[in-house]
Design an enzyme around this catalytic site. Structure first.
Site, PDB file in Angstrom:
ATOM      1  N   GLU A  58      -8.862  -6.340  -5.045  1.00 49.53           N
ATOM      2  CA  GLU A  58      -9.991  -5.715  -5.732  1.00 49.53           C
ATOM      3  C   GLU A  58     -11.158  -6.669  -5.947  1.00 49.53           C
ATOM      4  OE1 GLU A  58     -10.678  -2.463  -9.303  1.00 49.53           O
ATOM      5  OE2 GLU A  58      -8.676  -3.232  -8.886  1.00 49.53           O
ATOM      6  N   HIS A  66      -3.755  -4.534  -4.714  1.00 46.23           N
ATOM      7  CA  HIS A  66      -3.363  -3.153  -5.033  1.00 46.23           C
ATOM      8  C   HIS A  66      -2.683  -2.513  -3.825  1.00 46.23           C
ATOM      9  CE1 HIS A  66      -4.936  -2.983  -9.081  1.00 46.23           C
ATOM     10  NE2 HIS A  66      -6.088  -3.489  -8.672  1.00 46.23           N
ATOM     11  N   HIS A 114       2.766  -3.071  -7.889  1.00 44.61           N
ATOM     12  CA  HIS A 114       1.881  -1.901  -7.911  1.00 44.61           C
ATOM     13  C   HIS A 114       2.134  -0.935  -6.755  1.00 44.61           C
ATOM     14  CE1 HIS A 114      -1.799   0.421  -8.570  1.00 44.61           C
ATOM     15  NE2 HIS A 114      -2.054   0.286  -7.289  1.00 44.61           N
TER      16      HIS A 114
END
Length: 298
Positions: free
Chosen positions: A287, A272, A230
């Site tokens: 998260e 992330h 990511h």
């Protein structure tokens, strides 16, 4: 609360499981700054674990990517069509974009003393001065979904086009050039490495890529094709750190493409954003409500 998965990796709870965090950046105050995408907050985390939380606007403003600005403040995108600025003392300013549906996402400080950002919904690159003056530059692609953006070689900004399978370059005059990637790459994170090349991750392809200014491309497949890399950030000692959202790992890639992976303490923690902290370690936002620290010598 701290969890340890393996030597050199620690996890710290900073929020509830429904609050974030999403983005992370090192501030000028020897602390980490986080976006809590689901609760609409910005948080400051010191290296000894002290946490302060500040409103980023409305609870539904969805702050996402955050970066250190040239003015000593932290700047961040809000998917409700605003750019936010917060001082290290917690004072908030917000700047509304002309199109409230623009969905700004990536943001970075440019070489010209301004902030540059992507707009996912409008296929544009934006520029905002520290005084709040906003300019826009259209991209030669429709539905391209511009994502992360980074300063790069030659005084230009480089960005990913997730749905166009391309890397873009924009100079300070707004001239844009695109470099095509193999179909199905879906690039997201991008950073400029210590070797002067652009390093990016392909979330759909499960690869890390290296792009030279002249367009020469190398790709490095991850051991797990479904890892969904990511975000990526350059390591000060060479190479890059990157997150694997689907694989629940953080990886490091050397300048010659050697990849080392590290499992995170909590299953399905959704890593992330990633940044190098003031202590030289890699820090990633999870998260589920935590951050993880990976020692720089790990």
């Amino acid at each position: 609360m701290q969890k340890t998965a393996q030597p050199g990796i620690r996890e710290f709870a900073v929020a509830g499981p429904d609050e974030g965090p999403y983005g992370i950046a090192a501030g000028p105050d020897d602390a980490l700054w986080l976006t809590f995408a689901h609760s609409g907050e910005i948080a400051r985390l010191t290296l000894d674990g002290q946490l302060s939380r500040y409103s980023a606007g409305s609870a539904s403003c969805r702050p996402t990517v955050i970066t250190r600005g040239p003015d000593g403040a932290l700047w961040f995108t809000r998917t409700d069509g605003r750019i936010g600025r917060i001082t290290t003392g917690g004072e908030l300013t917000e700047f509304a974009l002309p199109d409230p549906a623009a969905s700004p996402f990536g943001i970075c400080a440019g070489p010209d003393g301004a902030l540059w950002f992507t707009e996912m919904s409008t296929d544009r690159i934006g520029r905002i001065t520290v005084d709040g003056d906003i300019a826009h530059f259209a991209l030669p692609a429709a539905g391209a979904f511009p994502s992360f953006i980074t300063p790069g070689p030659g005084g230009a900004l480089w960005f990913t086009l997730n749905q166009a399978d391309a890397i873009g370059r924009i100079d300070l005059d707004g001239e844009v050039a695109l470099h095509s990637l193999p179909d199905g790459t879906a690039p997201v994170g991008i950073t400029c490495g210590s070797d002067g090349a652009l390093w990016f991750v392909g979330i759909a392809a499960g690869k890390v890529g290296r792009l030279e200014v002249d367009g020469a491309l190398r790709e490095f497949p991850l051991p797990d094709p479904g890892a969904k890399p990511h975000a990526i950030t350059a390591a000060p000692t060479g190479g890059c750190w990157f997150t694997q959202w689907g694989g629940n790992r953080v990886g490091r890639i050397s300048p010659d493409g050697h990849i080392v992976e590290h499992d995170l303490p909590t299953p399905d923690s959704e890593p992330h954003g990633i940044a190098i902290g003031p202590d030289g370690a890699a820090w990633t936002a999870l998260e589920i409500g935590s951050v993880a620290r990976i020692a720089h010598d790990h």
